[in-house]
Write a protein that holds these residues in place. Sequence first.
Motif, mmCIF file in Angstrom:
data_model
loop_
_atom_site.group_PDB
_atom_site.id
_atom_site.type_symbol
_atom_site.label_atom_id
_atom_site.label_comp_id
_atom_site.label_asym_id
_atom_site.label_seq_id
_atom_site.Cartn_x
_atom_site.Cartn_y
_atom_site.Cartn_z
ATOM 1 N N MET A 41 0.670 -1.141 0.098
ATOM 2 C CA MET A 41 -0.158 -0.011 -0.005
ATOM 3 C C MET A 41 0.912 1.278 0.056
ATOM 4 N N SER A 42 0.336 2.246 -0.646
ATOM 5 C CA SER A 42 1.201 3.307 -0.777
ATOM 6 C C SER A 42 1.237 4.145 0.717
ATOM 7 N N ALA A 43 2.632 4.742 1.025
ATOM 8 C CA ALA A 43 2.627 5.366 2.101
ATOM 9 C C ALA A 43 1.821 6.489 2.296
ATOM 10 N N THR A 44 1.348 7.071 1.112
ATOM 11 C CA THR A 44 0.848 8.531 1.357
ATOM 12 C C THR A 44 -0.864 8.263 1.451
ATOM 13 N N LEU A 45 -1.305 7.157 1.596
ATOM 14 C CA LEU A 45 -2.724 6.723 1.821
ATOM 15 C C LEU A 45 -2.731 6.059 3.298
ATOM 16 N N PRO A 46 -3.794 6.339 4.163
ATOM 17 C CA PRO A 46 -3.853 5.849 5.428
ATOM 18 C C PRO A 46 -4.336 4.306 5.282
ATOM 19 N N LEU A 47 -3.758 3.677 6.133
ATOM 20 C CA LEU A 47 -3.777 2.054 6.155
ATOM 21 C C LEU A 47 -5.191 1.797 6.818
ATOM 22 N N PRO A 48 -5.907 0.589 6.519
ATOM 23 C CA PRO A 48 -7.162 0.279 7.422
ATOM 24 C C PRO A 48 -6.673 0.089 8.721
ATOM 25 N N ASN A 49 -7.807 0.474 9.481
ATOM 26 C CA ASN A 49 -7.898 -0.186 10.947
ATOM 27 C C ASN A 49 -7.909 -1.726 10.882
ATOM 28 N N GLU A 50 -7.099 -2.292 11.440
ATOM 29 C CA GLU A 50 -7.017 -3.950 11.324
ATOM 30 C C GLU A 50 -6.616 -4.799 12.448
ATOM 31 N N ILE A 51 -7.538 -5.752 12.436
ATOM 32 C CA ILE A 51 -7.135 -6.731 13.605
ATOM 33 C C ILE A 51 -7.310 -8.236 13.186
ATOM 34 N N GLU A 52 -6.389 -8.948 13.346
ATOM 35 C CA GLU A 52 -6.564 -10.572 12.972
ATOM 36 C C GLU A 52 -6.749 -11.266 14.167
ATOM 37 N N LEU A 53 -7.625 -12.179 14.186
ATOM 38 C CA LEU A 53 -8.021 -13.103 15.470
ATOM 39 C C LEU A 53 -7.962 -14.614 15.064
ATOM 40 N N SER A 54 -7.339 -15.258 15.839
ATOM 41 C CA SER A 54 -7.678 -16.798 15.706
ATOM 42 C C SER A 54 -8.508 -17.222 16.977
ATOM 43 N N PRO A 55 -8.785 -18.419 16.922
ATOM 44 C CA PRO A 55 -9.668 -19.163 17.760
ATOM 45 C C PRO A 55 -9.260 -18.970 19.316
ATOM 46 N N ASP A 56 -7.807 -18.869 19.190
ATOM 47 C CA ASP A 56 -7.143 -18.696 20.781
ATOM 48 C C ASP A 56 -7.116 -16.928 21.086
ATOM 49 N N GLY A 57 -7.334 -16.373 20.198
ATOM 50 C CA GLY A 57 -7.147 -14.944 20.597
ATOM 51 C C GLY A 57 -8.507 -14.207 21.442
ATOM 52 N N PRO A 58 -8.224 -13.098 21.428
ATOM 53 C CA PRO A 58 -9.379 -12.442 22.181
ATOM 54 C C PRO A 58 -10.399 -11.895 21.291
ATOM 55 N N ILE A 59 -11.638 -11.839 21.665
ATOM 56 C CA ILE A 59 -12.753 -11.396 20.844
ATOM 57 C C ILE A 59 -13.016 -10.144 21.152
ATOM 58 N N PRO A 60 -13.094 -9.200 20.096
ATOM 59 C CA PRO A 60 -13.160 -7.808 20.475
ATOM 60 C C PRO A 60 -14.471 -7.400 20.726
ATOM 61 N N GLY A 61 -14.629 -6.475 21.477
ATOM 62 C CA GLY A 61 -15.930 -5.548 21.794
ATOM 63 C C GLY A 61 -16.356 -4.773 20.837
ATOM 64 N N GLU A 62 -17.195 -3.624 21.517
ATOM 65 C CA GLU A 62 -17.542 -2.622 20.525
ATOM 66 C C GLU A 62 -16.541 -1.756 20.289
ATOM 67 N N LEU B 167 -23.406 -19.198 13.442
ATOM 68 C CA LEU B 167 -22.080 -20.054 13.111
ATOM 69 C C LEU B 167 -21.692 -20.730 14.313
ATOM 70 N N THR B 168 -21.496 -21.949 14.466
ATOM 71 C CA THR B 168 -20.888 -22.850 15.629
ATOM 72 C C THR B 168 -19.731 -23.171 15.920
ATOM 73 N N VAL C 183 -15.357 -15.438 14.776
ATOM 74 C CA VAL C 183 -14.206 -15.662 15.807
ATOM 75 C C VAL C 183 -14.761 -16.601 17.000
ATOM 76 N N ARG C 184 -15.845 -16.337 17.426
ATOM 77 C CA ARG C 184 -16.610 -17.164 18.405
ATOM 78 C C ARG C 184 -16.972 -18.526 17.779
ATOM 79 N N ALA C 185 -17.047 -18.555 16.593
ATOM 80 C CA ALA C 185 -17.134 -20.097 15.923
ATOM 81 C C ALA C 185 -15.940 -20.772 15.891
ATOM 82 N N GLY C 186 -14.654 -20.261 16.048
ATOM 83 C CA GLY C 186 -13.670 -20.910 15.983
ATOM 84 C C GLY C 186 -12.869 -20.568 14.612
ATOM 85 N N ALA C 187 -13.254 -19.667 13.779
ATOM 86 C CA ALA C 187 -12.394 -19.248 12.519
ATOM 87 C C ALA C 187 -11.809 -18.163 12.565
#
Length: 354
Positions: free
Chosen positions: A1-22, A278-279, A309-313
Motif C-alpha cells: 500500500m502507498s505510504a501516502t494513504l492511510p492504512l485500514p484499521n485492522e485486527i487479525e484474530l484466531s480462535p485462541d485470541g481475544p474477541i473484540p468488543g464494540e 455460526l457454531t 471468531v466465536r465459532a473458531g474461525a
Amino acid sequence: MSATLPLPNEIELSPDGPIPGEAPVGPLGPAGSRGSSRARATNSYLAHVARPLMSSARASHPRITAQMIRAMRPGVNRSLTALCPVPTGTRAVEIRERFDGGEVRGEWVTGTHVAPGPIHPDQRIIYYLHGSGYVVCSPRTHRGLVARLSNRTRMSAFSLDYRLGPDHRWPTGGDDAIRGYRWLLSQGFRPDQIVIAGDSAGGHLAFDLLAANHASGTAQPGTMVLFSPLYDPTFSLAVDFQRAGKRDPIIDAVAAQRILKLYTHTADADHPRMRIRLTPDMDLPNTLIQFGGLEVMGADARTAHRALVRAGATSVLQEWPDQGHVFQMFSRLAPESRHALASAGQFINAAHPF
C-alpha cells in the motif's frame, strides 16, 4: 500500500485470541488519518445519486416502493456499471444451466492477467456473490469489480445471477447461491480451491451457504473475502447504529430496511436462514472482511467478524477510513478502492499460492 494513504484499521484474530468488543480497533496508520480527497468527493457524489431512492423508500407505501424499485432498477444498474467499468481485455462467458431441480445462471469472468484458455477444474477459482439489497444489481454491474479481483488473484471467477425481490422472495436468492456452489463442485472444482467472495447482500448469502454446507455435510470453500457484508437482513443492526448517531453518506438505514423487506417479506427474523448462527462445530474458512469507516453497515461487519471468531474461525477485519459502502467498486474514482482490492488479493493469494 502507498505510504501516502492511510492504512485500514485492522485486527487479525484466531480462535485462541481475544474477541473484540464494540470499541474501535486500533489504527495501523497515523492517528486520526483521513481518506483521500477523491474518496470524500466520491462519497458526496454517491450520496447525491442515492438520495432520491432513499427518500422515496423511507416515505412510500411498500407497494409504491416495489413499483419504484422495478422502474428505477435499469437506471441504477446502468449507473453502477458506468461507475465501475470493465477493464479492457476482460473475458466474460454467460452460463445458464439446469441443475439440481433449478437453474444456475451467471457468468465466468476472467481478467487479462489470467492465462488464456479454458477453465479447468484443477484451477483455483472465485465464487462471487454480488450485492444488491436483494433488489438491484447483477453480474453485469459487478463485472468490473470481479474482473479486478480476478486480475489481483489470477483466478477466474464465477459470478452468480441470483433471483431478486420484489419479484422473488426469501429465500430464493439463498437457494440459488447454494445451488451455484454445488454446481461448481459437480464441475469438478475442489472446495479447498474455491474462494467465496461477495459484497453487501452477497455477504449474507455467503453465510447462508456456509450454514447449508454444514447441515448437508458438504465441504466448505477454502477462503472467504467479504466487502461491506450484510449479516442481519432485518437491518436492525444498521438501524440501531444509525439511531446511535452514525450518519452514512449514502445509505439511510430506515429506507434500506424497507427495501430489504421487499425480499424478506414475512420471513421470521429468528429463522436460521435469516439470523445465521455460526457454531464451533462448523468447518469455517479463513476470512477477510473489509468495510468503510463511514458506513452504517459497519455494525454488520463487526458482528459477522465476532461471529466467525466465536465459532473458531480466523478472521481479519479491516475498517477503511472515510470510505462508504462497497467502496471497492469505484477504483477509477478513489485510490482506496485499488488499495483495498490489492489487500484482498494478497489475502487470497497467501491462502492459495500459485
